[in-house]
Scaffold this active site. Structure first.
Site, PDB file in Angstrom:
ATOM      1  N   ALA A  48       0.824  -1.216   0.000  1.00  0.00           N
ATOM      2  CA  ALA A  48       0.000   0.000   0.000  1.00  0.00           C
ATOM      3  C   ALA A  48       0.857   1.264   0.000  1.00  0.00           C
ATOM      4  O   ALA A  48       0.451   2.297  -0.540  1.00  0.00           O
ATOM      5  CB  ALA A  48      -0.944  -0.006   1.196  1.00  0.00           C
ATOM      6  N   THR A  49       2.044   1.211   0.586  1.00  0.00           N
ATOM      7  CA  THR A  49       2.902   2.399   0.589  1.00  0.00           C
ATOM      8  C   THR A  49       3.240   2.792  -0.851  1.00  0.00           C
ATOM      9  O   THR A  49       3.118   3.968  -1.234  1.00  0.00           O
ATOM     10  CB  THR A  49       4.204   2.129   1.373  1.00  0.00           C
ATOM     11  OG1 THR A  49       3.851   1.757   2.704  1.00  0.00           O
ATOM     12  CG2 THR A  49       5.107   3.354   1.394  1.00  0.00           C
ATOM     13  N   ASN A 131      -6.337   2.961  10.275  1.00  0.00           N
ATOM     14  CA  ASN A 131      -5.563   1.819  10.757  1.00  0.00           C
ATOM     15  C   ASN A 131      -5.406   1.793  12.271  1.00  0.00           C
ATOM     16  O   ASN A 131      -5.125   0.750  12.847  1.00  0.00           O
ATOM     17  CB  ASN A 131      -4.181   1.773  10.087  1.00  0.00           C
ATOM     18  CG  ASN A 131      -3.476   3.094  10.120  1.00  0.00           C
ATOM     19  OD1 ASN A 131      -3.971   4.081   9.585  1.00  0.00           O
ATOM     20  ND2 ASN A 131      -2.322   3.138  10.754  1.00  0.00           N
ATOM     21  N   SER A 179      -3.155  -3.592   0.329  1.00  0.00           N
ATOM     22  CA  SER A 179      -1.954  -4.238   0.858  1.00  0.00           C
ATOM     23  C   SER A 179      -2.237  -5.721   1.103  1.00  0.00           C
ATOM     24  O   SER A 179      -3.301  -6.074   1.635  1.00  0.00           O
ATOM     25  CB  SER A 179      -1.580  -3.552   2.173  1.00  0.00           C
ATOM     26  OG  SER A 179      -0.560  -4.266   2.815  1.00  0.00           O
ATOM     27  N   THR A 219      10.057  -6.673 -12.785  1.00  0.00           N
ATOM     28  CA  THR A 219       9.516  -8.035 -12.818  1.00  0.00           C
ATOM     29  C   THR A 219       8.541  -8.237 -11.663  1.00  0.00           C
ATOM     30  O   THR A 219       8.834  -7.879 -10.521  1.00  0.00           O
ATOM     31  CB  THR A 219      10.674  -9.051 -12.713  1.00  0.00           C
ATOM     32  OG1 THR A 219      11.534  -8.844 -13.833  1.00  0.00           O
ATOM     33  CG2 THR A 219      10.175 -10.483 -12.712  1.00  0.00           C
ATOM     34  N   CYS A 304       7.056   4.854  17.720  1.00  0.00           N
ATOM     35  CA  CYS A 304       8.373   4.886  18.357  1.00  0.00           C
ATOM     36  C   CYS A 304       9.462   5.027  17.300  1.00  0.00           C
ATOM     37  O   CYS A 304       9.382   4.419  16.249  1.00  0.00           O
ATOM     38  CB  CYS A 304       8.636   3.585  19.087  1.00  0.00           C
ATOM     39  SG  CYS A 304       7.298   3.120  20.162  1.00  0.00           S
TER      40      CYS A 304
HETATM   41  C1  LIG Z   1      -3.945   2.433   6.068  1.00  0.00           C
HETATM   42  C2  LIG Z   1      -2.606   1.896   5.680  1.00  0.00           C
HETATM   43  N1  LIG Z   1      -1.975   2.402   4.622  1.00  0.00           N
HETATM   44  C3  LIG Z   1      -0.771   1.956   4.237  1.00  0.00           C
HETATM   45  C4  LIG Z   1      -0.138   0.948   4.919  1.00  0.00           C
HETATM   46  C5  LIG Z   1       1.217   0.472   4.450  1.00  0.00           C
HETATM   47  O1  LIG Z   1       1.040  -0.757   3.800  1.00  0.00           O
HETATM   48  P1  LIG Z   1       2.279  -1.608   3.269  1.00  0.00           P
HETATM   49  O2  LIG Z   1       2.960  -2.136   4.471  1.00  0.00           O
HETATM   50  O3  LIG Z   1       1.638  -2.680   2.428  1.00  0.00           O
HETATM   51  O4  LIG Z   1       3.130  -0.714   2.460  1.00  0.00           O
HETATM   52  C6  LIG Z   1      -0.759   0.393   6.043  1.00  0.00           C
HETATM   53  C7  LIG Z   1      -0.097  -0.658   6.833  1.00  0.00           C
HETATM   54  O5  LIG Z   1       0.565  -0.441   7.797  1.00  0.00           O
HETATM   55  C8  LIG Z   1      -2.026   0.879   6.434  1.00  0.00           C
HETATM   56  O6  LIG Z   1      -2.648   0.394   7.509  1.00  0.00           O
END
Ligand SMILES: Cc1ncc(COP(=O)(O)O)c(C=O)c1O
Length: 365
Positions: A48-49, A131, A179, A219, A304
């Site tokens: 997701a990042t 989250n 993700s 890839t 942290c």
């Molecule tokens: C809302 C949200 N966005 C983005 C991420 C980042 O996801 P990833 O670890 O797949 O890059 C997370 C996970 O920690 C998340 O909870």
């Protein structure tokens, strides 16, 4: 399938490559079907990042490439860092970002988004489920307002994908970040949904071999992608049953916890992810609490790093005082959580919090 599916899905000239490609395309169908999307609208990423970065920076670069003048972005102050940090980068590139302050309950109402829109607003990015506190925004309504105003709408759905129904044919969302490891899939894989109609202008951020329809060169991590596909199919099949069971466990836990004096729920009770509970315990020190609960896998409300322990930016944005933000814990419940675990954790929390509160009141009297 060839042993271990060794082929490169990008190799079109031999059976190993075809088999890998078939497996990847099946995963694409599996991910797309959770969203009721066309498989061609799903591209695979490393998580997701990366999807968030591609969405935000890709939209901005497309605007610049087209000679557009829109330089305003709207998001919320309680997004994941994978949104907030790219927004900071875009600010340094001359974009203006409005960070909507959530209500005390953690939600971003559609009216707040509407009021923030300007002539030069290019993009709105508001997460579906948070989250930390699990509250769920109405992305369908927010998307409608964006569409009426010709603004692109992105949502980070990492927490809700496969858990809360999303239908891209019924909801006016343009870009969605996913993700793998939030749905029991592998780590290091994710996806970005990119609407085809109306098409979303998006410029790739990774250049090279032109994989993933040119949006993401490199890839493909075939095994990870296949895992994401299977995890998506399992979630889709069990969404309703899992959701009900997990919600019952969460409510059972909360029924125990709310008996503890000074306990507050962070974020609105509903709509909230079935498996999330974020609770503050007044009158206890957050660090002592989490250390004492070493056999309960709860997360504290602090981010942290090596030099500092800061209270969660989400809880502070809700208006919680620092000490209560520090003394807040996030409990999550999932497909494999049992009633025994819930009852054990609840009694441990009650004992530890009760003990700390008694100690603190003895010290202060
Ligand atoms: C809302 C949200 N966005 C983005 C991420 C980042 O996801 P990833 O670890 O797949 O890059 C997370 C996970 O920690 C998340 O909870």
């Amino acid at each position: 399938m060839a042993q271990g599916n060794f082929g490169n899905s990008g190799s079109r000239t031999h059976a190993y490559g075809w088999e890998a490609e078939e497996a990847v395309e099946q995963a694409r169908v599996q991910v797309a079907s959770v969203l009721n999307a066309d498989p061609r609208e799903v591209i695979f990423t490393s998580g997701a990042t990366e999807s968030d970065n591609l969405a935000l920076k890709g939209v901005v670069d497309a605007e610049i490439a087209a000679g557009g003048k829109r330089r305003h972005i709207v998001t919320s102050a309680i997004e994941h860092k994978a949104i907030l940090d790219p927004c900071a980068v875009l600010e340094s590139r001359g974009f203006e970002v409005t960070y909507l302050a959530p209500q005390r309950e953690g939600l971003v109402p559609v009216e707040q988004v509407r009021e923030a829109l300007r002539e030069d607003t290019l993009l709105v990015s508001i997460m579906h489920a948070n989250n930390e506190i699990g509250v769920i925004n109405d992305i369908g309504a927010i998307g409608e307002v964006c569409r009426e105003n010709n603004v692109i709408f992105h949502s980070d759905i990492a927490q809700s994908f496969g858990k809360v129904p999303i239908d891209v044919k019924a909801q006016a969302v343009d870009l969605l970040s996913i993700s793998g490891h939030k749905i029991y899939g592998p780590k290091g894989v994710g996806a970005l949904y990119i609407r085809r109609d109306p098409a979303v202008p998006l410029v790739a951020q990774m250049h090279g071999g032109g994989q993933e329809m040119g949006y993401r060169s490199g890839t493909i991590a075939t095994h990870q992608v296949v895992g994401l596909g299977s995890a998506s199919a399992l979630c889709a099949a069990d969404m309703a049953v899992d959701g009900e069971r997990i919600e019952a466990l969460r409510d059972r836990f909360w029924a125990h916890l709310k008996q503890i004096p000074g306990t507050v729920l962070n974020g609105v009770e509903s709509p909230r992810l079935q498996g999330n509970l974020n609770v503050g315990f007044a009158g206890v020190d957050g660090e002592t609490l989490i250390m004492a609960l070493d056999d309960v896998a709860a997360a504290n409300g602090s981010a942290c790093n090596s030099t500092s322990v800061r209270p969660s930016h989400v809880l502070l944005a809700l208006g919680l005082p620092e000490d209560l933000a520090h003394a807040s814990l996030r409990f999550t419940f999932g497909r494999f959580t049992t009633e025994e675990e819930v009852d054990y954790a609840a009694s441990r929390v009650a004992d530890v919090v009760g003990g700390l509160q008694a100690r603190n009141s003895a010290v202060s009297t």
